[in-house]
Design a protein around this motif. Structure first.
Motif, mmCIF file in Angstrom:
data_model
loop_
_atom_site.group_PDB
_atom_site.id
_atom_site.type_symbol
_atom_site.label_atom_id
_atom_site.label_comp_id
_atom_site.label_asym_id
_atom_site.label_seq_id
_atom_site.Cartn_x
_atom_site.Cartn_y
_atom_site.Cartn_z
ATOM 1 N N MET A 1 0.844 -1.193 0.000
ATOM 2 C CA MET A 1 0.000 0.000 0.000
ATOM 3 C C MET A 1 0.879 1.243 0.000
ATOM 4 O O MET A 1 1.837 1.339 0.759
ATOM 5 N N THR A 2 0.560 2.186 -0.866
ATOM 6 C CA THR A 2 1.266 3.450 -0.973
ATOM 7 C C THR A 2 0.248 4.581 -0.861
ATOM 8 O O THR A 2 -0.816 4.520 -1.476
ATOM 9 N N GLU A 3 0.579 5.594 -0.064
ATOM 10 C CA GLU A 3 -0.346 6.716 0.130
ATOM 11 C C GLU A 3 0.411 8.032 0.052
ATOM 12 O O GLU A 3 1.464 8.193 0.662
ATOM 13 N N SER A 4 -0.133 8.968 -0.711
ATOM 14 C CA SER A 4 0.452 10.297 -0.840
ATOM 15 C C SER A 4 -0.663 11.334 -0.802
ATOM 16 O O SER A 4 -1.753 11.098 -1.324
ATOM 17 N N VAL A 5 -0.386 12.486 -0.187
ATOM 18 C CA VAL A 5 -1.321 13.602 -0.168
ATOM 19 C C VAL A 5 -0.633 14.800 -0.808
ATOM 20 O O VAL A 5 0.473 15.171 -0.407
ATOM 21 N N TYR A 6 -1.289 15.391 -1.802
ATOM 22 C CA TYR A 6 -0.743 16.542 -2.509
ATOM 23 C C TYR A 6 -1.641 17.753 -2.265
ATOM 24 O O TYR A 6 -2.866 17.619 -2.213
ATOM 25 N N ARG A 7 -1.016 18.911 -2.121
ATOM 26 C CA ARG A 7 -1.788 20.148 -2.082
ATOM 27 C C ARG A 7 -1.836 20.736 -3.490
ATOM 28 O O ARG A 7 -0.788 20.889 -4.142
ATOM 29 N N VAL A 8 -3.031 21.060 -3.951
ATOM 30 C CA VAL A 8 -3.229 21.662 -5.265
ATOM 31 C C VAL A 8 -3.963 22.985 -5.024
ATOM 32 O O VAL A 8 -5.178 22.998 -4.856
ATOM 33 N N GLU A 9 -3.225 24.068 -4.953
ATOM 34 C CA GLU A 9 -3.773 25.371 -4.570
ATOM 35 C C GLU A 9 -4.460 25.226 -3.211
ATOM 36 O O GLU A 9 -3.810 24.867 -2.236
ATOM 37 N N SER A 10 -5.759 25.441 -3.117
ATOM 38 C CA SER A 10 -6.442 25.333 -1.822
ATOM 39 C C SER A 10 -6.995 23.942 -1.551
ATOM 40 O O SER A 10 -7.558 23.682 -0.487
ATOM 41 N N SER A 11 -6.841 23.036 -2.499
ATOM 42 C CA SER A 11 -7.413 21.697 -2.384
ATOM 43 C C SER A 11 -6.336 20.662 -2.090
ATOM 44 O O SER A 11 -5.145 20.964 -2.054
ATOM 45 N N PHE A 12 -6.791 19.439 -1.881
ATOM 46 C CA PHE A 12 -5.884 18.329 -1.620
ATOM 47 C C PHE A 12 -6.259 17.152 -2.512
ATOM 48 O O PHE A 12 -7.413 16.994 -2.911
ATOM 49 N N LEU A 13 -5.258 16.337 -2.796
ATOM 50 C CA LEU A 13 -5.479 15.102 -3.550
ATOM 51 C C LEU A 13 -4.823 13.966 -2.781
ATOM 52 O O LEU A 13 -3.600 13.948 -2.601
#
Length: 261
Positions: A176-188
């Motif tokens: 399992m691999t997990e990443s959180v990205y910030r995209v301007e004011s949002s998250f992915l």
């Protein structure tokens, strides 16, 4: 990246055999001083009963950590889920949210229109000054030994986790691999997982009776969000674009060749 003029969402929608297990979107709001769930349910039955002829009641739980460090589940109240006749679409409403889920997703415009139809009913029954979270989630699932053994041809290494670094003469059982990205004011939130038969990464996603690989893309916005219909629609389109564009970045042209068969 591809030079094709189609967006990733449109390219995926045009595939003859896309590996899309489900699409889920949710709108949440803070606790309200007045919210009559029964009134909302009655209006959905009246206005959308022909679209969702079946319903089921559940209990929503939240996990709470007490002072001693223990973890407890506390009830947050009822959830009412409405299902289409083929049960490929479901609309759920609770005290703090409305959500739409589909295993028969064809295009973004149709999906958003269905969610907004439910949200319109909620707004007619209650005054919601602002929303607290809007999310749009695509869950892709690869099954079958041939496709599982071809993941490195169809996806870039960044989302393959243990697939790209397996020891010699070893069979990968779970990763399992997990990443959180910030995209301007949002998250992915991007999660990929190799799972054994009967396993799932999420209690809301039914497992399958064979090994699988999951690529889950969850784009969301949190905070004091505008509850006006047009603003919500704009956010949903934006969040879908964030998830879809990332999907386009992590698949190869071989992926499109494979799933257009």
């Amino acid at each position: 990246m591809t030079s094709n003029s189609l967006t990733p969402d449109n390219r995926r929608a045009e595939l003859k055999n896309p590996p899309l297990a489900r699409v889920l979107a949710q709108v949440r709001w803070p606790d309200l001083t007045a919210f009559d769930l029964d009134q909302v349910v009655a209006r959905i039955v009246d206005d959308l009963g022909s679209v969702y002829p079946f319903k089921r009641e559940e209990t929503e739980f939240e996990v709470v950590v007490n002072q001693s460090g223990g973890v407890q589940e506390q009830s947050r109240g009822r959830i009412v889920r409405f299902f289409s006749g083929d049960e490929r679409w479901s609309l759920a409403v609770g005290l703090n949210f409305i959500a739409l889920e589909s295993t028969d997703y064809t295009n973004h415009g149709d999906f958003v229109a269905r969610l907004l139809a439910g949200l319109d009913i909620v707004n007619e029954c209650a005054t919601i000054p602002r929303f607290s979270r809007i999310g749009y989630r695509y869950t892709n699932r690869i099954v079958g030994q041939t496709d599982l053994s071809s993941l490195e041809e169809h996806f870039v290494p960044a989302v393959l986790g243990g697939h790209s670094v397996s020891p010699r003469r070893a069979d990968l059982v779970h990763s399992m691999t997990e990443s959180v990205y910030r995209v301007e004011s949002s998250f992915l939130l991007v999660r990929s997982a190799r799972l054994g038969e009967g396993q799932s990464i999420d209690p809301t996603l039914s497992p399958v009776d064979e090994p699988s690989w999951i690529l889950d893309l969850d784009a969301y916005e949190e905070g004091r969000l505008d509850s006006e219909r047009g603003a919500v629609q704009t956010q949903l389109y934006r969040l879908s674009g964030i998830a879809s564009n990332h999907f386009g970045d992590v698949v190869t042209e071989r992926f499109y060749e494979r799933y257009d068969q």
